[in-house]
Design a protein around this motif. Structure first.
Motif, PDB file in Angstrom:
ATOM      1  N   VAL A 140     -26.100  -8.777  41.746  1.00  0.00           N
ATOM      2  CA  VAL A 140     -27.214  -9.061  40.849  1.00  0.00           C
ATOM      3  C   VAL A 140     -26.963  -8.413  39.496  1.00  0.00           C
ATOM      4  O   VAL A 140     -26.431  -7.301  39.413  1.00  0.00           O
ATOM      5  N   VAL A 141     -27.343  -9.135  38.460  1.00  0.00           N
ATOM      6  CA  VAL A 141     -27.194  -8.682  37.081  1.00  0.00           C
ATOM      7  C   VAL A 141     -28.592  -8.609  36.489  1.00  0.00           C
ATOM      8  O   VAL A 141     -29.300  -9.617  36.425  1.00  0.00           O
ATOM      9  N   THR A 165     -24.615  -4.054  41.748  1.00  0.00           N
ATOM     10  CA  THR A 165     -25.651  -4.093  40.720  1.00  0.00           C
ATOM     11  C   THR A 165     -25.067  -3.854  39.334  1.00  0.00           C
ATOM     12  O   THR A 165     -24.476  -2.804  39.073  1.00  0.00           O
ATOM     13  N   THR A 166     -25.240  -4.836  38.453  1.00  0.00           N
ATOM     14  CA  THR A 166     -24.827  -4.720  37.058  1.00  0.00           C
ATOM     15  C   THR A 166     -26.064  -4.673  36.177  1.00  0.00           C
ATOM     16  O   THR A 166     -26.972  -5.487  36.335  1.00  0.00           O
ATOM     17  N   LEU A 167     -26.097  -3.727  35.265  1.00  0.00           N
ATOM     18  CA  LEU A 167     -27.221  -3.584  34.340  1.00  0.00           C
ATOM     19  C   LEU A 167     -26.737  -3.827  32.916  1.00  0.00           C
ATOM     20  O   LEU A 167     -25.677  -3.324  32.517  1.00  0.00           O
ATOM     21  N   LEU A 168     -27.501  -4.606  32.164  1.00  0.00           N
ATOM     22  CA  LEU A 168     -27.119  -4.960  30.797  1.00  0.00           C
ATOM     23  C   LEU A 168     -27.894  -4.091  29.808  1.00  0.00           C
ATOM     24  O   LEU A 168     -29.115  -4.194  29.691  1.00  0.00           O
ATOM     25  N   SER A 169     -27.167  -3.254  29.100  1.00  0.00           N
ATOM     26  CA  SER A 169     -27.783  -2.194  28.302  1.00  0.00           C
ATOM     27  C   SER A 169     -28.495  -2.667  27.046  1.00  0.00           C
ATOM     28  O   SER A 169     -29.332  -1.944  26.503  1.00  0.00           O
ATOM     29  N   ASP A 170     -28.189  -3.882  26.579  1.00  0.00           N
ATOM     30  CA  ASP A 170     -28.818  -4.359  25.346  1.00  0.00           C
ATOM     31  C   ASP A 170     -29.698  -5.584  25.584  1.00  0.00           C
ATOM     32  O   ASP A 170     -30.232  -6.153  24.619  1.00  0.00           O
ATOM     33  N   ALA A 171     -29.873  -5.983  26.835  1.00  0.00           N
ATOM     34  CA  ALA A 171     -30.792  -7.083  27.172  1.00  0.00           C
ATOM     35  C   ALA A 171     -32.039  -6.503  27.809  1.00  0.00           C
ATOM     36  O   ALA A 171     -32.596  -7.047  28.761  1.00  0.00           O
ATOM     37  N   ARG A 194     -22.066  -1.315  37.528  1.00  0.00           N
ATOM     38  CA  ARG A 194     -21.568  -1.457  36.162  1.00  0.00           C
ATOM     39  C   ARG A 194     -22.737  -1.409  35.193  1.00  0.00           C
ATOM     40  O   ARG A 194     -23.798  -1.962  35.468  1.00  0.00           O
ATOM     41  N   VAL A 195     -22.523  -0.760  34.057  1.00  0.00           N
ATOM     42  CA  VAL A 195     -23.439  -0.847  32.919  1.00  0.00           C
ATOM     43  C   VAL A 195     -22.638  -1.453  31.782  1.00  0.00           C
ATOM     44  O   VAL A 195     -21.609  -0.905  31.370  1.00  0.00           O
ATOM     45  N   MET A 196     -23.105  -2.609  31.278  1.00  0.00           N
ATOM     46  CA  MET A 196     -22.343  -3.360  30.293  1.00  0.00           C
ATOM     47  C   MET A 196     -23.283  -3.895  29.227  1.00  0.00           C
ATOM     48  O   MET A 196     -24.498  -3.964  29.425  1.00  0.00           O
ATOM     49  N   THR A 197     -22.711  -4.288  28.095  1.00  0.00           N
ATOM     50  CA  THR A 197     -23.477  -5.062  27.129  1.00  0.00           C
ATOM     51  C   THR A 197     -23.507  -6.513  27.597  1.00  0.00           C
ATOM     52  O   THR A 197     -22.724  -6.926  28.463  1.00  0.00           O
TER      53      THR A 197
END
Length: 211
Positions: A140-141, A165-171, A194-197
């Motif tokens: 899941v993102v 689990t991926t988290l989007l730091s700027d969304a 993962r923490v990504m843009t």
């Protein structure tokens, strides 16, 4: 070529309500700084565009709307419930409780609106886990509102249930840029896979299939 197994992947979009994202929304003034500093709305829109291009289903984790009698008889209200009761946020059938224009579900993409959460986690007391398991989703993102409340709570629950689990730091956005940055830079990396843009995540998808 995609570096992500898209057949097992879903986007989890948390609370993209007008009350959070629209300039006339009831809670927008509390988020305005963070939304501006992260360019949150553009990144959420970019994520959805990429999801539809790659046929990645979007699961909508939405807070219970405000309606008459919502908390009648409640003996154990938390701060989030009291705040919603006072502000009448996310009013059912009203502008504030409507999904921000352009972020609506697309059933043709396989999007799913799960049962609504009462507190912070989109998993707690909802059918989200059941809906994901039925489709054999394992990754899941997460994106949406707010950073260190509903998004983080949902991500922690997903982590505990065994999802990658991926988290989007700027969304995402918080009630201040400081709170948002503390979560995305210091807290999220402690438990997320993962923490990504948003751009970094989209880059993992490769070119869309022509199907």
């Amino acid at each position: 070529m995609s570096t992500t197994d898209l057949s097992k992947t879903a986007i989890l979009l948390i609370d993209p309500y007008n009350d959070f994202l629209h300039p006339t929304g009831k809670l927008y003034p509390l988020l305005a700084e963070s939304i501006r500093d992260s360019n949150t709305i553009t990144h959420m829109q970019d994520l959805l565009t990429a999801a539809r291009a790659h046929k990645i289903p979007v699961f909508y984790g939405l807070h219970q709307p405000s309606r008459a009698g919502n908390f009648a008889g409640w003996k154990h209200m938390m701060a989030v419930h009291k705040s919603q009761q006072e502000n009448y946020a996310f009013e059912e059938g009203g502008f504030g409780g409507t999904i921000f224009e352009g972020m609506e579900p697309d059933l043709g993409n396989g999007d799913v609106v799960v049962s609504k959460h009462w507190s912070s986690s989109s998993f707690q007391n909802t059918d989200l886990n059941y809906q994901l398991r039925q489709r054999e989703i394992t990754k899941v993102v997460l994106a949406g509102l707010t950073t260190n409340h509903c998004v983080e709570a949902s991500a922690r629950y997903a982590y505990d249930l065994g999802y990658e689990t991926t988290l989007l730091s700027d969304a995402t956005a918080g009630f201040s840029t400081q709170l948002k940055d503390a979560a995305t830079e210091l807290v999220w990396p402690l438990f997320a896979s993962r923490v990504m843009t948003t751009d970094e995540f989209i880059a993992t998808l490769g070119e869309p299939s022509e199907k």
